[in-house]
Design an enzyme around this catalytic site. Sequence first.
Site, PDB file in Angstrom:
ATOM      1  N   SER A 148       0.807  -1.221   0.000  1.00  0.00           N
ATOM      2  CA  SER A 148       0.000   0.000   0.000  1.00  0.00           C
ATOM      3  C   SER A 148       0.841   1.274   0.000  1.00  0.00           C
ATOM      4  CB  SER A 148      -0.946   0.002   1.209  1.00  0.00           C
ATOM      5  OG  SER A 148      -0.210  -0.105   2.422  1.00  0.00           O
ATOM      6  N   ASP A 150      -3.305   6.834  11.420  1.00  0.00           N
ATOM      7  CA  ASP A 150      -2.434   6.265  10.392  1.00  0.00           C
ATOM      8  C   ASP A 150      -1.167   7.108  10.292  1.00  0.00           C
ATOM      9  OD1 ASP A 150      -1.147   5.361   8.140  1.00  0.00           O
ATOM     10  OD2 ASP A 150      -2.896   5.427   6.825  1.00  0.00           O
ATOM     11  N   HIS A 199       1.046   5.688   6.089  1.00  0.00           N
ATOM     12  CA  HIS A 199       0.831   6.186   4.732  1.00  0.00           C
ATOM     13  C   HIS A 199       0.989   7.710   4.709  1.00  0.00           C
ATOM     14  CE1 HIS A 199      -1.288   2.268   4.988  1.00  0.00           C
ATOM     15  NE2 HIS A 199      -0.668   2.089   3.831  1.00  0.00           N
TER      16      HIS A 199
END
Length: 449
Positions: free
Chosen positions: A174, A425, A428
């Site tokens: 990802s 998060d 990312h």
Amino acid sequence: MVSQERMKAEATPKAIVAGGKMTVLQAPVGVRSIVSFLVAFFVVASSVVFLFDRGQEAQMQMAVEHGRQGMQAKVASGHQEPEMRGATEAGDAGEEECNWSRGRWVYDNVSRPLYSGLKCAFIFPEVACDKYGRKDVMYQHWRWQPHGCDLPRFDATKLLENLRNKRLVFVGDSVNRNQWVSLVCMVEASIPDDRLKTRVFNGSLISFKALEYNATIDFYWSPLLLESNSDNPIIHRVEYRIIRADRIEKHASAWRDADIIVFNSYLWWRKQKDDMRMKVMYGSFEDGDARLDEMEMIDGFEIALKKLTEWLGENIDKNKTRIFFAGSSPTHSWASDWGGEDSNKCVNETEPIYKIGYKAATTDYSLMAMAKSYFGTLEPKGMHVQILNITELSDYRKDGHPTVYRRQFVPLTKEQIANPASYADCTHWCLPGVPDVWNEFLYGYLMYK
């Protein structure tokens, strides 16, 4: 990757020298005196400029830290900071002695961001931070400035022309998809007609196509490079990870015909807890010789690298395909790395780390060193794998993560809502943001090296 780092001095006035001696043209005594005075003056002035330049870098951090509040006020009022240094058309891409990976982040709300996250129709909801409520936009306005040289100025049209009738594939997890989304947003804004650009989902493969150029930019989900129990692009959260030591062909068939391949495979090899281990499968159940060995994550990574380099050496046309391996993208889950409270993770961080040369204690460089070593075995075959060394520059950007400003695919619990850091998060990256610079590196190598 550039072979060595060298700081280049800023241009300063130089005296004209021939044969090791300064040459002064004959002139009347008065004129010679004036010329001598001017030469002496410029020598002194040059020394002052040199000393100033040497001291300017050291003072940068202090100046920025004292000016934080003022800069935030200017951002709020719409004031535009002047660019400290702009990227050139070709930058210094041909200068092998300049290391793009070493530098500093420069606040720049003139040339940044490179695109609008709210307008990019191809952005993914897990990285569209402004769409999901992030109000501070400073994270979009930082430009990476290497020491002593400039990155090439990104030109979407030139890149698409370079990719005409070609296929670029990002292969990995990802984080690599994060970089793919960034590049798609960087180029699609130069194609105003929606009929001339498409995106297609096909299982593990997501394909963007610029129809006018017949240029394809793909992402292929393969987080552990080899066949594994995490190959499903949607359902891949498993209690433990299994790779098949001798099975890569299923994945490789998806990138075999590519003209450019960008691999990224670090995140899934990192330990989530101290006692985390993985399983490696040899043989097959069909042949009755299946065997499962348990080992450390880094040993599994070595097995995957060995198989990948073997496959590349046997199957890739070195005269056609260019191969890149992205550096490890750091996480910012441990705020104590930069003097904060670990319980906060990267929540509410709005500025980079300003300390030049900062490296987080939790950033592991061992996987990257191992990858570089294995790719070096391809050099005798005339095949060069270029490492995109983006780790240190990304390490500074504790402010660049989505934290809570992203789509949540699972409803939040009351406990999570009460404690945002519990689900933030910090892995990312918001877009526009840090991965745009990773793609500027890629652009520079593709266009000028």
